[in-house]
Design a protein around this motif. Structure first.
Motif, PDB file in Angstrom:
ATOM      1  N   VAL A   1      29.371  42.223 -12.712  1.00  0.00           N
ATOM      2  CA  VAL A   1      30.095  42.288 -14.034  1.00  0.00           C
ATOM      3  C   VAL A   1      31.642  41.890 -13.379  1.00  0.00           C
ATOM      4  O   VAL A   1      31.988  42.674 -12.662  1.00  0.00           O
ATOM      5  N   GLY A   2      32.166  40.856 -14.081  1.00  0.00           N
ATOM      6  CA  GLY A   2      33.412  40.552 -13.516  1.00  0.00           C
ATOM      7  C   GLY A   2      34.409  41.428 -14.377  1.00  0.00           C
ATOM      8  O   GLY A   2      34.282  42.083 -15.232  1.00  0.00           O
ATOM      9  N   THR A   3      35.678  41.213 -13.816  1.00  0.00           N
ATOM     10  CA  THR A   3      36.695  42.122 -14.529  1.00  0.00           C
ATOM     11  C   THR A   3      37.156  41.470 -15.824  1.00  0.00           C
ATOM     12  O   THR A   3      37.008  40.178 -15.948  1.00  0.00           O
ATOM     13  N   VAL A   4      37.628  42.330 -16.591  1.00  0.00           N
ATOM     14  CA  VAL A   4      38.052  41.991 -18.025  1.00  0.00           C
ATOM     15  C   VAL A   4      39.414  41.083 -17.946  1.00  0.00           C
ATOM     16  O   VAL A   4      40.353  41.948 -17.177  1.00  0.00           O
ATOM     17  N   ASP A   5      39.745  40.164 -18.241  1.00  0.00           N
ATOM     18  CA  ASP A   5      40.945  39.311 -18.328  1.00  0.00           C
ATOM     19  C   ASP A   5      41.903  39.927 -19.134  1.00  0.00           C
ATOM     20  O   ASP A   5      41.626  40.955 -20.147  1.00  0.00           O
ATOM     21  N   ALA A   6      43.052  39.326 -19.448  1.00  0.00           N
ATOM     22  CA  ALA A   6      43.811  39.705 -20.644  1.00  0.00           C
ATOM     23  C   ALA A   6      43.466  39.359 -21.850  1.00  0.00           C
ATOM     24  O   ALA A   6      43.981  39.867 -22.697  1.00  0.00           O
ATOM     25  N   THR A   7      42.442  38.488 -22.333  1.00  0.00           N
ATOM     26  CA  THR A   7      42.162  38.033 -23.438  1.00  0.00           C
ATOM     27  C   THR A   7      40.732  39.080 -23.650  1.00  0.00           C
ATOM     28  O   THR A   7      40.559  38.841 -24.923  1.00  0.00           O
TER      29      THR A   7
ATOM     30  N   ALA B   1      28.134  28.027 -22.340  1.00  0.00           N
ATOM     31  CA  ALA B   1      29.281  27.131 -22.221  1.00  0.00           C
ATOM     32  C   ALA B   1      29.812  26.956 -23.621  1.00  0.00           C
ATOM     33  O   ALA B   1      31.131  26.656 -23.623  1.00  0.00           O
ATOM     34  N   LEU B   2      29.180  27.053 -24.568  1.00  0.00           N
ATOM     35  CA  LEU B   2      29.500  26.989 -25.961  1.00  0.00           C
ATOM     36  C   LEU B   2      30.024  28.356 -26.837  1.00  0.00           C
ATOM     37  O   LEU B   2      30.401  28.437 -27.670  1.00  0.00           O
ATOM     38  N   GLY B   3      29.779  29.087 -26.018  1.00  0.00           N
ATOM     39  CA  GLY B   3      30.148  30.535 -26.395  1.00  0.00           C
ATOM     40  C   GLY B   3      29.112  31.235 -27.386  1.00  0.00           C
ATOM     41  O   GLY B   3      29.521  31.898 -28.292  1.00  0.00           O
ATOM     42  N   ARG B   4      27.909  30.836 -27.251  1.00  0.00           N
ATOM     43  CA  ARG B   4      27.002  31.344 -28.293  1.00  0.00           C
ATOM     44  C   ARG B   4      25.911  32.136 -27.700  1.00  0.00           C
ATOM     45  O   ARG B   4      24.700  32.237 -28.118  1.00  0.00           O
ATOM     46  N   VAL B   5      26.411  32.802 -26.634  1.00  0.00           N
ATOM     47  CA  VAL B   5      25.562  33.888 -26.089  1.00  0.00           C
ATOM     48  C   VAL B   5      26.197  35.326 -26.246  1.00  0.00           C
ATOM     49  O   VAL B   5      27.243  35.573 -25.960  1.00  0.00           O
ATOM     50  N   ALA B   6      25.367  36.258 -26.633  1.00  0.00           N
ATOM     51  CA  ALA B   6      25.575  37.836 -26.915  1.00  0.00           C
ATOM     52  C   ALA B   6      24.881  38.273 -26.097  1.00  0.00           C
ATOM     53  O   ALA B   6      23.743  38.055 -25.858  1.00  0.00           O
ATOM     54  N   VAL B   7      25.276  39.573 -25.400  1.00  0.00           N
ATOM     55  CA  VAL B   7      24.572  40.331 -24.740  1.00  0.00           C
ATOM     56  C   VAL B   7      23.990  41.635 -25.451  1.00  0.00           C
ATOM     57  O   VAL B   7      25.115  42.422 -25.988  1.00  0.00           O
TER      58      VAL B   7
ATOM     59  N   VAL C   1      22.684  33.036 -13.563  1.00  0.00           N
ATOM     60  CA  VAL C   1      23.497  32.290 -14.601  1.00  0.00           C
ATOM     61  C   VAL C   1      24.657  33.400 -14.899  1.00  0.00           C
ATOM     62  O   VAL C   1      24.704  34.207 -14.968  1.00  0.00           O
ATOM     63  N   GLY C   2      25.836  32.410 -15.153  1.00  0.00           N
ATOM     64  CA  GLY C   2      27.216  33.154 -15.362  1.00  0.00           C
ATOM     65  C   GLY C   2      27.517  32.845 -16.857  1.00  0.00           C
ATOM     66  O   GLY C   2      27.396  31.694 -17.360  1.00  0.00           O
ATOM     67  N   VAL C   3      27.593  34.078 -17.435  1.00  0.00           N
ATOM     68  CA  VAL C   3      27.915  33.917 -19.096  1.00  0.00           C
ATOM     69  C   VAL C   3      29.144  34.556 -19.290  1.00  0.00           C
ATOM     70  O   VAL C   3      29.547  35.675 -18.934  1.00  0.00           O
ATOM     71  N   LEU C   4      30.002  33.802 -19.868  1.00  0.00           N
ATOM     72  CA  LEU C   4      31.335  34.328 -20.255  1.00  0.00           C
ATOM     73  C   LEU C   4      31.505  34.959 -21.566  1.00  0.00           C
ATOM     74  O   LEU C   4      31.117  34.246 -22.546  1.00  0.00           O
ATOM     75  N   LEU C   5      31.635  36.057 -21.791  1.00  0.00           N
ATOM     76  CA  LEU C   5      31.616  36.695 -22.870  1.00  0.00           C
ATOM     77  C   LEU C   5      32.988  37.242 -23.268  1.00  0.00           C
ATOM     78  O   LEU C   5      33.906  37.799 -22.533  1.00  0.00           O
ATOM     79  N   LYS C   6      33.057  37.202 -24.717  1.00  0.00           N
ATOM     80  CA  LYS C   6      34.393  37.786 -25.312  1.00  0.00           C
ATOM     81  C   LYS C   6      34.093  39.277 -25.890  1.00  0.00           C
ATOM     82  O   LYS C   6      33.158  39.445 -26.016  1.00  0.00           O
ATOM     83  N   ALA C   7      35.045  39.629 -26.326  1.00  0.00           N
ATOM     84  CA  ALA C   7      35.043  40.910 -27.134  1.00  0.00           C
ATOM     85  C   ALA C   7      34.265  40.665 -28.279  1.00  0.00           C
ATOM     86  O   ALA C   7      34.503  39.716 -29.076  1.00  0.00           O
TER      87      ALA C   7
END
Length: 240
Positions: free
Chosen positions: A200-206, A228-234, A149-155
């Motif tokens: 682990v993918g590269t960190v983008d500008a955001t 998909a809703l941004g509700r996953v933290a690692v 599963v791919g998980v998009l993570l923000k700072a």
């Protein structure tokens, strides 16, 4: 005069006597004493030839083993880091020459075709030699009972400490806004799922980054929906 005659007689009688005894009459000339012959050096050409041959063979043998000890062979080395579980490609490897050593078992450059296209069984570092057990054809990803599963993570949703392949993590599914409590007022506990980082993918500008994780197949739908809703933290945890 009588005295002189007597002395002459005594002198004549003493001639031919040794210590008063009659000396044997000598017959012929006295033979000369033979001189002892000085020992000379015996030449042994065969022995000398054998000694020279032994020296030459010893020198040739030393030269042979010296050349064998410094003989260099072409082997496969990593030209860049390759994470665990990745497919090995020709751009990941390079040819290097090393001195042959029985303690080392790298893949020869002539056999590189046997390892390209296989998956790595561990993290491989650039500059290291590739061994046959570092790749396998049977390490399919995901494995049986797993899902990728791919998980998009923000700072703030992932540690500042860099993560890498094979790291063990907990995926924490946070509650939806306004749904942190139940109708009875009880706090909703966040769902956690144990996972293993695949890439682990590269960190983008955001400051966001996509992390591929291996999760149990039964939890894959919930994790994908929450991600998909941004509700996953690692959360990074020790490797078991």
């Amino acid at each position: 005069m009588k005295i002189s005659s007597t002395r002459s007689k005594q002198t004549a009688e003493s001639v031919g006597q040794i210590n008063g005894a009659a000396a044997p009459a000598l017959i012929g000339p006295i033979a000369p004493v033979p001189k002892l012959r000085q020992p000379g050096r015996t030449r042994r050409p065969l022995m000398l030839a054998l000694m020279v041959l032994t020296i030459v063979l010893g020198a040739l043998g030393s030269l042979y083993f010296l050349n064998k000890s410094t003989e260099r062979v072409a082997v496969v080395a990593l030209s860049r880091d390759v994470a665990w579980g990745q497919v090995l490609t020709s751009s990941d490897v390079t040819e290097v020459s090393i001195v042959a050593d029985p303690a080392l078992h790298p893949v020869s450059w002539a056999d590189k075709g046997d390892v390209l296209g296989e998956r790595t069984t561990t993290d491989l570092l650039a500059g290291s030699l590739l061994t046959a057990d570092a790749v396998t054809a049977s390490a399919a990803v995901p494995g049986v009972g797993q899902a990728l599963v791919g998980v998009l993570l923000k700072a703030g949703q992932m540690p500042a400490t860099p993560m890498g392949a094979r790291d063990h993590v907990l995926l924490v599914v946070t509650a939806q806004a306004g749904a942190s409590t139940t109708a009875t007022g009880a706090t909703v506990e966040p769902k956690t799922v144990a996972a293993i980082v695949f890439t682990v993918g590269t960190v983008d500008a955001t400051g966001s980054s996509t992390v591929d994780v291996l999760v149990p197949q039964a939890d894959a739908a919930d994790i994908a929906s929450a991600a998909a809703l941004g509700r996953v933290a690692v959360v990074l945890v020790p490797r078991s």
